[in-house]
Design a protein around this motif. Structure first.
Motif, short mmCIF file in Angstrom:
data_model
loop_
_atom_site.label_atom_id
_atom_site.label_comp_id
_atom_site.label_asym_id
_atom_site.label_seq_id
_atom_site.Cartn_x
_atom_site.Cartn_y
_atom_site.Cartn_z
N ARG A 14 32.80 27.53 78.14
CA ARG A 14 31.41 26.91 77.48
C ARG A 14 30.57 28.01 78.11
O ARG A 14 29.63 28.47 77.28
CB ARG A 14 30.89 25.62 78.12
CG ARG A 14 31.47 24.40 77.40
CD ARG A 14 30.44 23.26 77.67
NE ARG A 14 31.01 22.83 79.24
CZ ARG A 14 31.91 22.24 79.57
NH1 ARG A 14 32.87 21.68 78.83
NH2 ARG A 14 32.19 21.68 80.90
N GLU A 18 28.38 30.66 75.52
CA GLU A 18 26.94 30.93 75.79
C GLU A 18 26.52 32.46 76.05
O GLU A 18 25.60 32.94 75.50
CB GLU A 18 26.36 30.09 76.98
CG GLU A 18 26.23 28.54 76.41
CD GLU A 18 25.61 28.09 75.13
OE1 GLU A 18 24.20 28.80 74.92
OE2 GLU A 18 26.05 27.18 74.84
N ARG A 35 26.53 30.84 68.83
CA ARG A 35 26.98 29.51 69.41
C ARG A 35 28.10 28.83 68.67
O ARG A 35 29.36 28.57 69.10
CB ARG A 35 26.06 28.55 69.95
CG ARG A 35 25.00 29.24 70.81
CD ARG A 35 23.92 28.12 71.40
NE ARG A 35 24.69 27.24 72.29
CZ ARG A 35 23.98 25.87 72.39
NH1 ARG A 35 23.13 25.51 71.68
NH2 ARG A 35 24.65 25.23 73.25
N THR A 39 32.33 28.81 69.37
CA THR A 39 32.74 27.76 69.52
C THR A 39 33.87 27.43 68.50
O THR A 39 35.15 27.04 69.23
CB THR A 39 31.79 26.39 69.37
OG1 THR A 39 30.67 26.82 70.23
CG2 THR A 39 32.41 25.32 69.39
N ARG A 56 30.13 19.88 71.33
CA ARG A 56 30.60 20.62 72.05
C ARG A 56 29.43 21.42 72.52
O ARG A 56 29.54 21.95 73.61
CB ARG A 56 31.80 21.48 71.39
CG ARG A 56 33.10 20.68 71.23
CD ARG A 56 34.00 21.82 70.68
NE ARG A 56 35.22 20.73 70.39
CZ ARG A 56 36.36 21.09 69.85
NH1 ARG A 56 36.73 22.51 70.18
NH2 ARG A 56 37.47 20.25 69.92
N LEU A 57 28.48 21.60 71.65
CA LEU A 57 27.44 22.45 71.93
C LEU A 57 26.25 21.37 72.51
O LEU A 57 25.18 22.02 73.03
CB LEU A 57 26.82 23.25 70.69
CG LEU A 57 27.83 24.34 70.28
CD1 LEU A 57 27.31 24.88 68.86
CD2 LEU A 57 27.89 25.41 71.26
#
Length: 167
Positions: A14, A18, A35, A39, A56-57
């Motif tokens: 993660r 980012e 993003r 991902t 997920r975000l």
């Protein structure tokens, strides 16, 4: 001692997503698109739905739609229907970074030509503004001229990486 495969570190992944999105945003790439693309790149699955991306975000699926449209337009992401559903899945286009670079090569000529118009408007290359604009024009013309050879070198290099010659 038994082999134990490396464990995926979700927190580190993660953070990576980012950080990469922030790097691209610093270059003018839309943050959410960055993003989403990272991902997808970081996913072990071949494709994800908008809902899976949103989960997920930590954003709403609606927040994903603009980024997806942008990435599909750039030909970085492909949309695939989910059989028996109204949903789509999204996956990275094979060799997407190469494809985006090839697609944007015409922009190099456009920038060079526009800078050349600026040189003329500034009174030529011998003026301070004209000299700066000529430098820009010459750089982008050089990149345009040399990019096909560079891309051909990449294709050959990639082929060797994936199909090394016999020993």
């Amino acid at each position: 001692m038994a082999y134990s495969p490396p464990q995926r570190d979700e927190q580190a992944m993660r953070s990576f997503v980012e950080n990469m999105a922030r790097l691209l945003a610093d270059w003018g790439f839309p943050r959410m698109a960055g993003r989403v693309v990272f991902t997808l790149m970081a996913a072990d699955e071949q494709a994800l739905t908008a809902a899976e991306l949103a989960e997920r975000l930590g954003v709403s699926p609606a927040g994903i739609s603009g980024a997806i449209r942008y990435l599909v337009h750039l030909n970085m992401v492909a949309r695939e229907p989910v059989p028996g559903s109204r949903r789509d899945r999204y996956r990275m286009v094979d060799d997407s970074w190469y494809e985006v670079t090839v697609a944007k090569m015409s922009l190099l000529k456009t920038i060079s030509d526009a800078a050349d118009q600026g040189v003329a408007a500034a009174g030529g290359e011998n003026t301070p503004a004209g000299a700066k604009l000529a430098g820009m024009r010459d750089f982008y013309a050089w990149v345009q001229d040399n990019m096909p050879a560079l891309l051909a070198q990449w294709a050959a290099h990639k082929s060797r990486l994936h199909h090394p010659p016999p020993a």
